[in-house]
Structure formats: structure tokens, C-alpha cells
Design an enzyme around this catalytic site. Structure first.
Site, PDB file in Angstrom:
ATOM      1  N   HIS A   1      12.362  21.775  78.441  1.00 35.02           N
ATOM      2  CA  HIS A   1      12.654  23.046  79.163  1.00 35.02           C
ATOM      3  C   HIS A   1      13.891  23.655  78.168  1.00 35.02           C
ATOM      4  O   HIS A   1      13.737  24.978  77.857  1.00 35.02           O
ATOM      5  CB  HIS A   1      12.942  23.104  80.377  1.00 35.02           C
ATOM      6  CG  HIS A   1      11.879  22.576  81.369  1.00 35.02           C
ATOM      7  ND1 HIS A   1      12.152  21.862  82.379  1.00 35.02           N
ATOM      8  CD2 HIS A   1      10.657  23.206  81.679  1.00 35.02           C
ATOM      9  CE1 HIS A   1      10.926  21.834  83.117  1.00 35.02           C
ATOM     10  NE2 HIS A   1      10.144  22.624  82.767  1.00 35.02           N
TER      11      HIS A   1
ATOM     12  N   LYS B   1       4.591  22.182  94.676  1.00 39.10           N
ATOM     13  CA  LYS B   1       4.652  20.774  94.378  1.00 39.10           C
ATOM     14  C   LYS B   1       5.726  20.423  95.447  1.00 39.10           C
ATOM     15  O   LYS B   1       6.462  21.105  96.153  1.00 39.10           O
ATOM     16  CB  LYS B   1       5.451  20.725  93.017  1.00 39.10           C
ATOM     17  CG  LYS B   1       4.420  21.068  92.061  1.00 39.10           C
ATOM     18  CD  LYS B   1       5.197  21.229  90.521  1.00 39.10           C
ATOM     19  CE  LYS B   1       4.291  21.833  89.545  1.00 39.10           C
ATOM     20  NZ  LYS B   1       5.037  21.946  88.273  1.00 39.10           N
TER      21      LYS B   1
ATOM     22  N   ARG C   1       3.295  22.532  75.651  1.00 38.35           N
ATOM     23  CA  ARG C   1       3.460  21.435  74.912  1.00 38.35           C
ATOM     24  C   ARG C   1       2.333  20.660  74.139  1.00 38.35           C
ATOM     25  O   ARG C   1       2.491  20.209  73.131  1.00 38.35           O
ATOM     26  CB  ARG C   1       3.786  20.402  76.110  1.00 38.35           C
ATOM     27  CG  ARG C   1       5.282  20.655  76.630  1.00 38.35           C
ATOM     28  CD  ARG C   1       5.406  20.022  77.906  1.00 38.35           C
ATOM     29  NE  ARG C   1       4.397  20.515  78.889  1.00 38.35           N
ATOM     30  CZ  ARG C   1       4.132  19.782  80.164  1.00 38.35           C
ATOM     31  NH1 ARG C   1       4.694  18.747  80.372  1.00 38.35           N
ATOM     32  NH2 ARG C   1       3.155  20.465  80.828  1.00 38.35           N
TER      33      ARG C   1
ATOM     34  N   SER D   1       8.588  17.020  84.287  1.00 37.02           N
ATOM     35  CA  SER D   1       9.339  16.833  85.398  1.00 37.02           C
ATOM     36  C   SER D   1       8.933  15.484  86.071  1.00 37.02           C
ATOM     37  O   SER D   1       9.575  14.581  86.416  1.00 37.02           O
ATOM     38  CB  SER D   1       9.890  17.775  86.238  1.00 37.02           C
ATOM     39  OG  SER D   1      10.287  18.964  85.343  1.00 37.02           O
TER      40      SER D   1
HETATM   41  N1  COA Z   1       9.321  20.457  78.405  1.00 37.02           N
HETATM   42  C1  COA Z   1       9.144  19.675  79.378  1.00 37.02           C
HETATM   43  N2  COA Z   1       8.168  20.031  80.396  1.00 37.02           N
HETATM   44  C2  COA Z   1       7.647  20.839  80.500  1.00 37.02           C
HETATM   45  C3  COA Z   1       7.696  22.213  79.596  1.00 37.02           C
HETATM   46  C4  COA Z   1       8.451  21.786  78.550  1.00 37.02           C
HETATM   47  N3  COA Z   1       8.731  22.576  77.583  1.00 37.02           N
HETATM   48  N4  COA Z   1       7.269  23.210  79.775  1.00 37.02           N
HETATM   49  C5  COA Z   1       6.554  22.870  81.118  1.00 37.02           C
HETATM   50  N5  COA Z   1       7.025  21.541  81.448  1.00 37.02           N
HETATM   51  C6  COA Z   1       6.381  20.779  82.464  1.00 37.02           C
HETATM   52  C7  COA Z   1       7.030  20.589  83.911  1.00 37.02           C
HETATM   53  O1  COA Z   1       8.267  19.891  83.836  1.00 37.02           O
HETATM   54  C8  COA Z   1       6.407  20.785  84.973  1.00 37.02           C
HETATM   55  O2  COA Z   1       5.967  19.395  85.052  1.00 37.02           O
HETATM   56  P1  COA Z   1       5.264  18.671  86.370  1.00 37.02           P
HETATM   57  O3  COA Z   1       4.386  19.676  86.744  1.00 37.02           O
HETATM   58  O4  COA Z   1       5.396  17.234  86.277  1.00 37.02           O
HETATM   59  O5  COA Z   1       6.559  19.048  87.390  1.00 37.02           O
HETATM   60  C9  COA Z   1       5.038  21.595  84.332  1.00 37.02           C
HETATM   61  O6  COA Z   1       5.317  21.384  83.025  1.00 37.02           O
HETATM   62  C10 COA Z   1       4.911  22.836  84.901  1.00 37.02           C
HETATM   63  O7  COA Z   1       6.056  23.279  85.067  1.00 37.02           O
HETATM   64  P2  COA Z   1       6.929  24.639  84.941  1.00 37.02           P
HETATM   65  O8  COA Z   1       6.763  25.059  83.402  1.00 37.02           O
HETATM   66  O9  COA Z   1       8.225  24.459  85.361  1.00 37.02           O
HETATM   67  O10 COA Z   1       5.943  25.848  85.739  1.00 37.02           O
HETATM   68  P3  COA Z   1       5.234  25.540  86.777  1.00 37.02           P
HETATM   69  O11 COA Z   1       4.085  25.487  86.589  1.00 37.02           O
HETATM   70  O12 COA Z   1       6.085  24.682  87.808  1.00 37.02           O
HETATM   71  O13 COA Z   1       5.787  27.079  87.442  1.00 37.02           O
HETATM   72  C11 COA Z   1       5.415  29.274  88.230  1.00 37.02           C
HETATM   73  C12 COA Z   1       4.954  27.970  87.726  1.00 37.02           C
HETATM   74  C13 COA Z   1       6.602  29.049  89.060  1.00 37.02           C
HETATM   75  C14 COA Z   1       6.011  30.075  86.846  1.00 37.02           C
HETATM   76  C15 COA Z   1       4.156  30.230  88.675  1.00 37.02           C
HETATM   77  O14 COA Z   1       3.875  29.321  89.698  1.00 37.02           O
HETATM   78  C16 COA Z   1       4.523  31.555  89.179  1.00 37.02           C
HETATM   79  O15 COA Z   1       4.562  32.403  88.631  1.00 37.02           O
HETATM   80  N6  COA Z   1       4.739  31.551  90.486  1.00 37.02           N
HETATM   81  C17 COA Z   1       5.191  32.732  91.234  1.00 37.02           C
HETATM   82  C18 COA Z   1       4.017  33.256  91.873  1.00 37.02           C
HETATM   83  C19 COA Z   1       2.905  34.174  91.232  1.00 37.02           C
HETATM   84  O16 COA Z   1       3.398  35.063  90.650  1.00 37.02           O
HETATM   85  N7  COA Z   1       1.642  33.668  91.021  1.00 37.02           N
HETATM   86  C20 COA Z   1       0.815  34.105  90.271  1.00 37.02           C
HETATM   87  C21 COA Z   1       0.706  33.548  88.865  1.00 37.02           C
HETATM   88  S1  COA Z   1      -0.577  34.014  87.752  1.00 37.02           S
END
Ligand code: COA
Length: 160
Positions: A17, A41, A90, A128
Site C-alpha cells: 500500500h 471483512k 498487484r 493484509s
Molecule cells: N499492496 C499490498 N496489498 C494490497 C495492495 C498493495 N498495493 N493493494 C491491495 N492490497 C490488498 C489489501 O491488503 C487487501 O488484502 P486483504 O483482502 O487480504 O485484506 C486487498 O488487497 C484489497 O484491499 P484494499 O486495497 O484495501 O481494498 P478493499 O477491497 O479492502 O477496499 C473499498 C475496498 C473500501 C475501496 C471499497 O469497498 C469501497 O469503495 N467501499 C465504499 C462503498 C462503495 O462505494 N461501494 C461501491 C464500490 S463500486
């Protein structure tokens, strides 16, 4: 001013990240890390902890701040007057989920562009969940997370 938001659950922040964040900070005048309060989650860290673990790493990035958000991401982006949403890509396995989310967000607000940034190859397999799993089994996570996150993980897992 070119403004973007970098949203995610950040449970917890990883070096992957952070790598994406550093790249975004070079491209935009201002980057806001947006930590999602609601997450499907089962988060290990509270929203306050997730925000603080990011904040403590922003010393070298003066144009980056961090806040929590709830509700629709595009609405938050609009309130922040951000032109773009940054997402890390990624590997191919991220693509389908990210593609759907980017197009849905574009449908909801055509003004906000999603920009994908690839982290360093060394972090392409970091997540994560994997970091939490390795830490819970006593493995070495130093390569994958900032030092404050490694300490916080040990403390959180010791309480379980
Ligand atoms: N390096 C390491 N890990 C990474 C990464 C990077 N560069 N990019 C993503 N990841 C991993 C994260 O660690 C996470 O791992 P996990 O699933 O094991 O926890 C996974 O990829 C995805 O996590 P993250 O990038 O934090 O995104 P998310 O999917 O958790 O977040 C939101 C999603 C919050 C952005 C999305 O749910 C959202 O927009 N919510 C708001 C409500 C909304 O508008 N919904 C409609 C969306 S269309």
C-alpha cells in the site's frame, strides 16, 4: 490542484500500500488516504487504529493525509473535490474485482476517474490477510509491513 483519494480497508497498511501511496504522491498535488469504516471483512484493527497506523508513516510525504470515510466512495471523492481514485493493481487476479469497481464508480459519478498504480514487484503477492496470517503463526513479516504495523500486529494478536 490535482487531488486524488487512495481508498481501502488498510487492515493493516502494508509496504505494498505504501509503495502505491508514494507513487500517487508524486503524481498528484494532494493525496488523501481514505480508510473505509465499514468493511465486510472482519477487521482486526479498529478504524481509529487503521487510520493511526497510516498516519504514523506519512512523515516523508507532506502532500498526503489520512481520514476515515463511510458511505459511497464516489460521494466521498466528490466532497473532497478529488478528480481521481487511486487503486493498486498487484496481479491479474486483482483485475476483475478492480475492473468492476472502477466501472461501477464511473457509472455512479462519471467525473471521478480511477487510476491504477502497480506496486513494486516485491510486493505483488502481499496482502493484509496473508500478513495477518503469517504474523499469527509466528512468521517474519518485516519485509511486508512498516515497523509500527509489525509491532501493532504483535500486540493485537497477543490479546486474542
Ligand atoms: N499492496 C499490498 N496489498 C494490497 C495492495 C498493495 N498495493 N493493494 C491491495 N492490497 C490488498 C489489501 O491488503 C487487501 O488484502 P486483504 O483482502 O487480504 O485484506 C486487498 O488487497 C484489497 O484491499 P484494499 O486495497 O484495501 O481494498 P478493499 O477491497 O479492502 O477496499 C473499498 C475496498 C473500501 C475501496 C471499497 O469497498 C469501497 O469503495 N467501499 C465504499 C462503498 C462503495 O462505494 N461501494 C461501491 C464500490 S463500486
Amino acid at each position: 490542484m490535482r487531488l486524488c483519494i487512495y481508498p481501502g480497508t488498510f487492515d493493516p497498511l502494508t509496504n505494498g500500500h505504501f509503495d502505491v501511496l508514494q507513487r500517487a504522491a508524486k503524481l498528484f498535488d494532494r493525496v488523501t488516504v481514505a480508510v473505509a469504516i465499514s468493511t465486510p471483512k472482519n477487521a482486526l484493527f479498529s478504524i481509529e487504529q487503521r487510520v493511526e497506523l497510516v498516519r504514523a508513516n506519512l512523515g516523508q510525504l507532506p502532500n498526503v493525509d489520512v481520514v476515515s470515510f463511510d458511505g459511497l466512495l464516489v460521494e466521498f471523492a466528490r466532497k473532497q473535490q478529488a478528480q481521481a481514485i487511486i487503486r493498486g493493481l498487484r496481479a491479474l487476479s486483482d483485475f476483475e474485482f478492480e475492473f468492476n469497481m472502477a466501472l461501477m464508480n464511473r457509472h455512479l459519478d462519471p467525473q471521478v476517474e480511477t487510476i491504477f498504480v502497480m506496486p513494486k514487484e516485491a510486493y505483488s503477492y502481499t496482502s493484509s490477510s496473508l500478513v495477518k496470517q503469517i504474523a499469527s503463526l509466528g512468521g517474519d513479516i518485516a519485509h511486508f509491513v512498516p515497523a509500527n504495523v509489525a509491532v501493532a500486529l504483535q500486540q493485537a494478536l497477543a490479546k486474542r
